[in-house]
Each structure stands twice: as C-alpha cells, then as structure tokens.
Scaffold this active site. Structure first.
Site, mmCIF file in Angstrom:
data_model
loop_
_atom_site.group_PDB
_atom_site.id
_atom_site.type_symbol
_atom_site.label_atom_id
_atom_site.label_comp_id
_atom_site.label_asym_id
_atom_site.label_seq_id
_atom_site.Cartn_x
_atom_site.Cartn_y
_atom_site.Cartn_z
ATOM 1 N N LYS A 33 0.844 -1.198 0.000
ATOM 2 C CA LYS A 33 0.000 0.000 0.000
ATOM 3 C C LYS A 33 0.877 1.245 0.000
ATOM 4 O O LYS A 33 2.000 1.200 0.507
ATOM 5 C CB LYS A 33 -0.839 0.041 1.287
ATOM 6 C CG LYS A 33 -1.958 -0.957 1.387
ATOM 7 C CD LYS A 33 -2.683 -0.796 2.721
ATOM 8 C CE LYS A 33 -3.753 -1.853 2.919
ATOM 9 N NZ LYS A 33 -4.917 -1.702 2.033
ATOM 10 N N ARG A 78 -10.090 -11.750 2.116
ATOM 11 C CA ARG A 78 -10.958 -12.803 1.565
ATOM 12 C C ARG A 78 -10.244 -14.143 1.532
ATOM 13 O O ARG A 78 -10.876 -15.197 1.626
ATOM 14 C CB ARG A 78 -11.461 -12.380 0.176
ATOM 15 C CG ARG A 78 -10.374 -12.186 -0.843
ATOM 16 C CD ARG A 78 -10.834 -11.368 -2.037
ATOM 17 N NE ARG A 78 -10.799 -9.926 -1.754
ATOM 18 C CZ ARG A 78 -11.184 -8.988 -2.626
ATOM 19 N NH1 ARG A 78 -11.636 -9.339 -3.822
ATOM 20 N NH2 ARG A 78 -11.110 -7.725 -2.283
HETATM 21 N N1 BES Z 1 -7.908 -4.011 4.763
HETATM 22 C C1 BES Z 1 -8.155 -3.555 3.448
HETATM 23 C C2 BES Z 1 -9.498 -2.825 3.309
HETATM 24 C C3 BES Z 1 -9.629 -1.534 4.068
HETATM 25 C C4 BES Z 1 -9.363 -0.331 3.443
HETATM 26 C C5 BES Z 1 -10.075 -1.523 5.362
HETATM 27 C C6 BES Z 1 -9.495 0.846 4.148
HETATM 28 C C7 BES Z 1 -10.225 -0.344 6.068
HETATM 29 C C8 BES Z 1 -9.928 0.853 5.454
HETATM 30 C C9 BES Z 1 -8.166 -4.734 2.479
HETATM 31 O O1 BES Z 1 -7.370 -5.807 2.819
HETATM 32 C C10 BES Z 1 -7.678 -4.213 1.171
HETATM 33 O O2 BES Z 1 -6.563 -3.767 1.112
HETATM 34 N N2 BES Z 1 -8.520 -4.279 0.158
HETATM 35 C C11 BES Z 1 -8.180 -3.825 -1.123
HETATM 36 C C12 BES Z 1 -8.691 -4.825 -2.111
HETATM 37 C C13 BES Z 1 -8.251 -4.582 -3.523
HETATM 38 C C14 BES Z 1 -6.758 -4.796 -3.658
HETATM 39 C C15 BES Z 1 -9.011 -5.528 -4.398
HETATM 40 C C16 BES Z 1 -8.842 -2.463 -1.348
HETATM 41 O O3 BES Z 1 -9.971 -2.296 -0.924
HETATM 42 O O4 BES Z 1 -8.215 -1.597 -1.911
HETATM 43 ZN ZN ZN Z 2 -5.349 -5.566 2.139
#
Ligand code: BES
Ligand code: ZN
Ligand code: ZN
Length: 499
Positions: free
Chosen positions: A280, A354
């Site tokens: 990230k 997931r």
């Molecule tokens: N933990 C994150 C989702 C999240 C984002 C929770 C902001 C709380 C605040 C999750 O694991 C994630 O990174 N999801 C990605 C998925 C994508 C790569 C398909 C996302 O939502 O960007």
């Molecule tokens: Zn994630």
C-alpha cells in the site's frame, strides 16, 4: 470510574453539580419532569431557553446556573430532536452530548431525567439502556500510550425518576447497556492498540482470558501454525508467510444448556495490513492496525456472553495473521489451497482478507450452524459505496439479513444491504485456480462478498464489510471518537438476544 445508576427521587430535591433535562425540537412548553423543575424555577428555564434560541435540536444544549428553587447547582437542557424522529439512538446521542459537555465543564455529579420515557415511544428499560451506552461510550478515551492521562471529571451519573416501576425497568436496562458498552470498549481497545502490540498471539491471549473469566461458560480451541498446516488452512498460512509472527486460528464457543439455535461469528483478524508485496502507499497504512476489527467485534461480544446468557450456541472464529512483504512473502500469482480444498490465485496480496476468510468460513461451515455472520474490514470499495459511517451487508438469506439489519438499527449501527450479484461471479474466475482474489475495477465490495460466498456451503450467512465504520477517522457521533469504534459489537449482542 464513573458510576451510572438509577434512583427513585424528585429532581427538584436532588443535590448535584448538574441536573439534565430535555425538550423536543419545536417545543413551546416543556413536558414531564422538565416542566416540573421549571415550575420550581418559576419559569426561568423556559425563559432562558427561548431567549438563548434553544431549539431542541438533537444534541443541542444550554446550561444555566441556578441559585434557588431546586437543589442542583446548574441545569442543562438537551435537545431530543423532532418528536417523530425520536428513537433509542436519540437517547444515546443526547446523553452522550450532555455527558461530554458535563465533563468539559469539570462537573463531578450529574443527575438526569430519563430521556423519552414519558413520551411513550420507548420503554423505561430501553431508555435506561441507551442512556448508559451513550454516557459510557462518550466517556471512552484511549490514553494507555500517553504519559499524561486524560482527566475525567464526572464521577457519578444518576437517572432519577419518581416512578417506582420505572426504576426497576431502568435498572434492567442499565445492566444490559453496561454489557453493550463493556463489549464495545474492549473492541475499541483491541483496534486502537498498535499492531506492534497486537499480534496474532495477543489475540489468542485475549480469547483465553475471556474463556478463563467466563468460568467454564466459554471454551477456546487454538490452532497453531503446525495445526493449520495439518488442517490445510492454506489461505491463512499463505497470507502470513511474509511475517515473522506465526498465524493462528482461534475458535471460541459459548454453549449454554438447552440452546436450540446455533450461530457462528467469524471475524477478519489481519493484525496489520501493509498490503504485502502489492504494498500500500504510506498514507493508506496509517490506519491498518484496524484490520483485525472483525475479530475485535467477535471478542467484544464474547467478553459479555457469560453474563448476557443468550439461549444460543455461539462460535467465535478468527484466523489471525499479519500481512507483510519479505523474502518469504506470498507472491502475486501464487496459488493457495484453502480448508475446503478450493484453490485461490492470489494475484493481489492486498486483497488478503478474503483469502484468510475462505479458511475461517469453511471452518465455520463444518460446524453446520443455523447462521454464519462474518465481520471484516474487507474493502476500500465498500467505503467508496457507503462512506465512513455505514457497513455493507451481503447475504444469501433474506430472513437472516433482515434480522441483522433490524438489530443494527436498534443498536444504533448503520448497515445497508448490497447485492450478491450472480452475474459478477465471472469476475472471480481464475485461469489457473478455482478463483482469483481480485476482480475488475467496479463493484469491489460485491466481488469480495461473492468470493466469500463460495466457502459457506450454502448455509444462511451474512457478510458485513465494516471497512468504513470500524475505524473512525473523524468522530462518527457524540459517543464515537476518532479511532476504533467497536463497529458490529452492539448489533451482534442485540441479534443474539433475539435470535
Ligand atoms: N484491509 C483492506 C481494506 C480496508 C481499506 C479496510 C481501508 C479499512 C480501510 C483490504 O485488505 C484491502 O486492502 N482491500 C483492497 C482490495 C483490492 C486490492 C481488491 C482495497 O480495498 O483496496
Ligand atoms: Zn489488504
Ligand atoms: Zn486487509
């Protein structure tokens, strides 16, 4: 700690630093106990309220010092909002605002009218429950890491009513509300604790402590890395590869005698989500200690089950791991085999939730419960869809999701149903495995939910994407400060009470 109690008494005679009264929006005259006190003050309160433009809007306040007529030193009027919008949540909010304000004024003893009881819409029990929740949660601070601890002034908060029958009901409501607040506060603390101090093993300790304190009402099984390998939980193992902290799966169980129903609660428990190799950007990691908030909600609920005693068998299941990049980390394109034998191509290591939930949901499904509820900070896409305050609900069962949404409403939690659109299943098909963990650009919350559905074996199930409200980047309301919110906890307890 602030005491919260109810007593039979006449508000005019109550000695306190502050007496809290109320009015609905658009009031012309006061009603109930507020009118009685105003009479003792020779109409002074109504006069001040009108002169000071107090409208009675929800959470609006006006404070006056009084020298005679009543025994309290000050009176606060708090607005309850429009009569037609009045509900349990109005009581929570109004109490929270008044408690916050009392604290700011350095007040030690508070006596309050029972909000909304005379109005007839709420029972005295529900009003008492909502009041203690509002006051306790508003009072919450996470200052364990500060040298200078927050000073909290209010020492006692007493609801006084001259109706003896109401006193008994309010007492019962307070008991219930205290449990809701305690559970919410545990979840908040777990989420707020930095990941360096909140590792998979820490969550195990919390689970064990809850089981121990339940005096046998709750049992806990812990599956360490070796056990996970034996079991075939390739999702959790794969995602945790890059971390030096080993993964673990925890299964709590509350099984009261005579229970006819069985619910399994599953929580996402990624103790830190850096994104892994699909790392990230820096700012997106600031709040990623919150990625175990699903498990925090489950643990919060479990922490009061032995006292709450719902007549339901309850499982609490989470697969705890940390998502970090390293020379051992899972690579984009790697394939994991999950607990039920289905394979997932991990194309994006930041869509890790997931993958871990595939194992934990499959584990829950083996227990054949009447319902599975999972809570997960799963997708940023859900936040794009519903914003920071509302959780997304996805379900394969209309009745169950209706129960969940109704419980959320009562609990003052915002949840909205999103569709499990069958046509989007093609988005999660993989060329090399059964599924891929990332779909096209659109509808990201839905495609994540669709992947989870593949692991519940058709059992009644609701998935709650709590990515928005789990961690409040700004205060969500008068009783939810910035930080971990305890999202999902009160909904779960409400659901179990009525299941
Ligand atoms: N933990 C994150 C989702 C999240 C984002 C929770 C902001 C709380 C605040 C999750 O694991 C994630 O990174 N999801 C990605 C998925 C994508 C790569 C398909 C996302 O939502 O960007
Ligand atoms: Zn994630
Ligand atoms: Zn995550």
């Amino acid at each position: 700690m602030m005491t919260f109690a109810v007593k039979r008494g006449d508000l005019i005679q109550e000695k306190a630093d502050l007496l809290i009264l109320n009015a609905f929006e658009g009031y012309e005259k006061f009603g109930g106990a507020t009118a009685d006190v105003d009479k003792a003050l020779a109409g002074y309160l109504l006069k001040v309220a009108k002169e000071d433009q107090f409208k009675g809007k929800l959470g609006e306040t006006v404070v006056v010092r009084v020298a005679m007529g009543i025994k309290a030193k000050r009176v606060m009027l708090v607005g309850l909002g429009k009569k037609e919008d009045f509900c349990e949540e109005s009581v929570r909010e109004a109490t929270a605002v008044s408690a916050n304000q009392a604290d700011k004024l350095g007040i030690k003893t508070v006596v309050s009218v029972l909000h909304g009881a005379g109005n007839g819409k709420l029972s005295a029990k529900v009003a008492g429950k909502a009041m203690v929740e509002g006051a306790r949660l508003a009072n919450y601070v996470f200052d364990g890491y500060k040298k200078q601890k927050a000073t909290k002034h209010v020492q006692s908060f007493t609801v006084a009513t001259n109706d003896a029958r109401a006193v008994v009901q309010v007492k019962a409501g307070i008991e219930m509300g205290e449990l809701n607040a305690k559970a919410t506060i545990l979840a908040r603390d777990l989420v707020n604790t930095p990941s360096g101090h909140m590792q998979p093993a820490t969550l195990v300790d919390v689970a064990k402590k809850i089981a121990k304190e339940s005096k046998g009402a709750i049992t806990v099984k812990v599956y360490d890395q070796t056990a996970l390998k034996k079991m075939g939980a390739g999702g959790i193992l794969g995602i945790s590869q890059g971390s030096d902290h080993p993964p673990v799966m925890v299964h709590l169980r509350f099984a009261p005698r005579g229970a006819k129903k069985h619910v399994s609660l599953v929580g996402k428990a990624v103790t830190f989500d850096s994104g892994g190799l699909s790392i990230k950007p820096a700012e997106a990691m600031y709040t990623m200690k919150c990625d175990m908030a699903g498990s925090a909600a489950v643990l919060g609920a479990f922490s009061v089950l032995a006292q709450e005693k719902p007549k339901v068998i309850v499982d609490g299941i989470f697969g705890a791991c940390e998502n970090l990049p390293s020379g051992k980390a899972i690579r984009p394109g790697d394939v994991v085999t999950t607990l039920n034998g289905k394979t997932i191509e991990v194309l994006h290591t930041d869509a890790e939730g997931r993958v871990t939930l595939a194992d934990t949901l499959a584990y829950a499904a083996r227990l054949k419960p009447d319902a599975i509820i999972d809570l997960a900070t799963l997708t940023g896409a859900c936040m794009v869809a519903l914003g920071e305050e509302i959780s997304g609900a996805m379900s394969n069962n209309k009745k169950l999701v209706a129960k969940v949404l109704a419980s959320a409403e009562t609990a003052g939690e915002k949840m909205w149903e999103l569709p499990l659109e069958k046509n989007y299943k093609k988005e999660i098909k993989s060329e090399v495995a059964d599924y891929r963990n990332i779909a096209g650009r659109w509808g990201g919350a839905l495609t994540a939910g669709l992947l989870l559905e593949e692991f519940v074996e058709g059992l009644p199930w609701v998935h709650l994407d709590i990515a928005g409200p789990a961690f409040a980047e700004k205060p969500l309301n008068a009783y939810t400060q910035r930080g971990g919110s305890g999202a999902g906890v009160r909904m779960l307890l409400e659901l179990l009470r009525n299941f």
